[in-house]
Scaffold this active site. Structure first.
Site, PDB file in Angstrom:
ATOM      1  N   TYR A 159      11.482  -5.512  -3.313  1.00 50.54           N
ATOM      2  CA  TYR A 159      12.024  -4.872  -4.522  1.00 50.54           C
ATOM      3  C   TYR A 159      13.508  -5.138  -4.710  1.00 50.54           C
ATOM      4  CZ  TYR A 159       7.723  -2.340  -5.125  1.00 50.54           C
ATOM      5  OH  TYR A 159       6.408  -2.033  -5.336  1.00 50.54           O
ATOM      6  N   LYS A 226       3.246  -4.112   8.225  1.00 49.04           N
ATOM      7  CA  LYS A 226       2.364  -5.280   8.328  1.00 49.04           C
ATOM      8  C   LYS A 226       3.023  -6.255   9.308  1.00 49.04           C
ATOM      9  CE  LYS A 226      -1.214  -7.583   6.864  1.00 49.04           C
ATOM     10  NZ  LYS A 226      -2.543  -7.260   7.371  1.00 49.04           N
ATOM     11  N   ASP A 280      -3.097  -2.510   6.362  1.00 49.53           N
ATOM     12  CA  ASP A 280      -4.481  -2.605   5.869  1.00 49.53           C
ATOM     13  C   ASP A 280      -5.375  -1.590   6.583  1.00 49.53           C
ATOM     14  OD1 ASP A 280      -3.540  -4.576   7.742  1.00 49.53           O
ATOM     15  OD2 ASP A 280      -5.560  -5.333   7.915  1.00 49.53           O
ATOM     16  N   ASP A 304       4.633   1.855  -2.100  1.00 45.85           N
ATOM     17  CA  ASP A 304       4.232   1.858  -3.508  1.00 45.85           C
ATOM     18  C   ASP A 304       2.708   1.937  -3.606  1.00 45.85           C
ATOM     19  OD1 ASP A 304       4.284   1.633  -6.215  1.00 45.85           O
ATOM     20  OD2 ASP A 304       5.043  -0.409  -6.292  1.00 45.85           O
TER      21      ASP A 304
END
Ligand code: NAP
Length: 417
Positions: A159, A226, A280, A304
């Protein structure tokens, strides 16, 4: 107001930030931005409920002194910029503020006002509590099992706005640099973006999440990343998160590894469990084992996705509250947009701003009033007296206007035990 040197209400006193804590007087001055589109409708409803909750709980002993500040269309109509400097200064000075939704003007190189507010005030944590309100239609069998507070990093990650389109001079030059200097071949035709994640910004976010967990008696903080794929950004987020937990909260936390290595799986009293999950897997976990999670700290993009997925799971997208919090400054907000087609119709659901206001009360240390807001709203939904968005999903619901919904909540506040 035109000309815009704000005059704070003389009946109130500013909140003070001292020794990393807010000092809140009984009549704090709190600036509000009404917002665009449906903003005036939802703000009027929220203000009515918040004032009634404070009155109900503290019986006149405490009272918020609201002070309007301008931003967005109302500021432009007053012939000042969409985000006046005085507005930023007022939020910095008075420490805690609340806002309705703001239109992002399309085209003309305008930056989102919401993003500008976060960046100019360095509001680095986007805080989204997600819990189920009984009576709300939800897509899962046990929506009540999910009760989490998500701390999403607000200032970096993908972002940061560091990206260049395919075919641009900048993308070509960057691809050439990486290929030549770093020996990592990049297709010169690729669009490119950078993902900066720093220790300092990670640690202030995780610090805020752990402090929140300690202050609120939450059982765990989960670092969601991640890092198996993006080792030096997301993986570093995890490592720096554990680092700050050990360095600054060593005697108040325990890691999942130590829980088994040193405590035989039995959680020691008065400690917060620090664990991490790969993003995930975390999306599966919130569906399959939602009650194992409490506070969540995560980089911007994961946050988000996860905030909206969790809010949807409890049927609460239209009710989801939020806040953007920095060191000593906090801005509470409705998480939906300005829904321009409903502007001025007194129609939409004010729940998101009402619950954000409940978070604001809790942030002031007025937790009893914040809890009363939640209980009264839940009671109202359970009675099936709701705005159109919930009425269309519920059987035997009575559809009411935005202002009437607020009135019902106020009535229910009066009848709380
Ligand atoms: P939106 O304003 O959130 O509206 C999309 C749809 O969501 C509405 O048409 C309505 O659905 C539903 N909705 C939104 N708020 C609701 C409420 N309080 N009660 C009931 N239903 C509600 O999203 P958008 O149309 O994409 O964005 C419009 C403007 O808002 C844009 O300028 C955008 O930049 C801005 N925006 C601001 C913020 C912010 O200030 N934080 C956030 C998002 C967007 P139905 O049509 O199904 O009734």
């Amino acid at each position: 107001m035109p000309g815009l040197a704000y005059s704070p209400p003389t009946s109130g006193t500013p909140i003070v930030w001292k020794a990393q804590r807010l000092q809140v007087p009984d009549r704090p001055i709190i600036p509000f931005i009404e917002g665009d589109g449906i903003g005036p409708d939802v703000w009027a409803a929220a203000r009515r409920v918040l004032d009634a909750a404070v009155d109900r709980v503290y019986g006149g002993q405490r009272q918020i002194q609201w002070m309007e500040i301008l931003c967005g269309e109302k500021a432009v109509n007053a012939k000042v910029s969409a985000l006046p400097e005085e507005t930023l200064e007022a939020i910095r000075t008075f420490r805690v503020a609340i806002k309705g939704p703001l239109t992002t003007p399309v085209g003309g190189g305008f930056r989102s006002l919401n993003v500008s507010l976060r960046q100019r005030l360095d509001l680095y944590a986007c805080v989204r509590p997600v819990r189920y309100y009984a009576g709300t239609p939800a897509p899962v069998k046990h929506p009540e099992k999910l009760n989490v507070v998500i701390f999403r990093e607000n200032t970096e990650d993908v972002y940061a706005g560091l990206e260049w389109p395919s075919g641009s001079e900048e993308a070509r030059r960057l691809a050439e640099f990486v290929t030549r200097e770093l020996k990592a071949p990049v297709n010169p035709e690729a669009g490119l973006g950078l993902k900066p994640i720093t220790r300092v910004n990670t640690q202030r976010l995780v610090r805020a999440a752990i402090r929140y967990a300690i202050d609120h008696g939450c059982p765990s903080v989960t670092l969601v990343h991640k890092g198996n794929i993006m080792k030096f950004t997301e993986g570093a987020f995890r490592d720096w998160g554990y680092e700050v937990a050990a360095a600054e909260f060593g005697d108040q936390t325990v890691t999942e590894k130590d829980l088994w290595d040193k405590y035989d799986g039995k959680m020691p009293a008065q400690r917060v469990l620090i664990k991490d999950r790969i993003a995930d897997a975390m999306f599966q976990q919130v569906l399959l084992r939602p009650d194992e999670y409490s506070v969540i700290a995560t980089p911007n993009l994961n946050g988000d996705y996860l905030s909206d997925a969790c809010a949807a799971q409890v049927g609460g997208l239209g009710l989801a509250p939020g806040a953007n919090i920095g060191d000593g400054v906090a801005l509470f907000e409705a998480t939906h947009g300005t829904a321009p087609k409903y502007a001025g119709q007194d129609k939409v659901n004010p729940g998101s701003l009402i619950l954000s206001g409940g978070m604001l009360l809790e942030h002031l240390g007025w937790g009893e009033a914040g809890a009363a807001v939640q209980q009264a709203l839940e009671k109202t939904i359970l009675s099936r007296v709701v705005t159109y968005d919930l009425a269309r999903q519920l059987e035997n619901a009575q559809e009411v206007r935005c202002s009437v919904f607020a009135e019902k909540i106020v009535e229910n506040l009066a009848s709380l035990a």
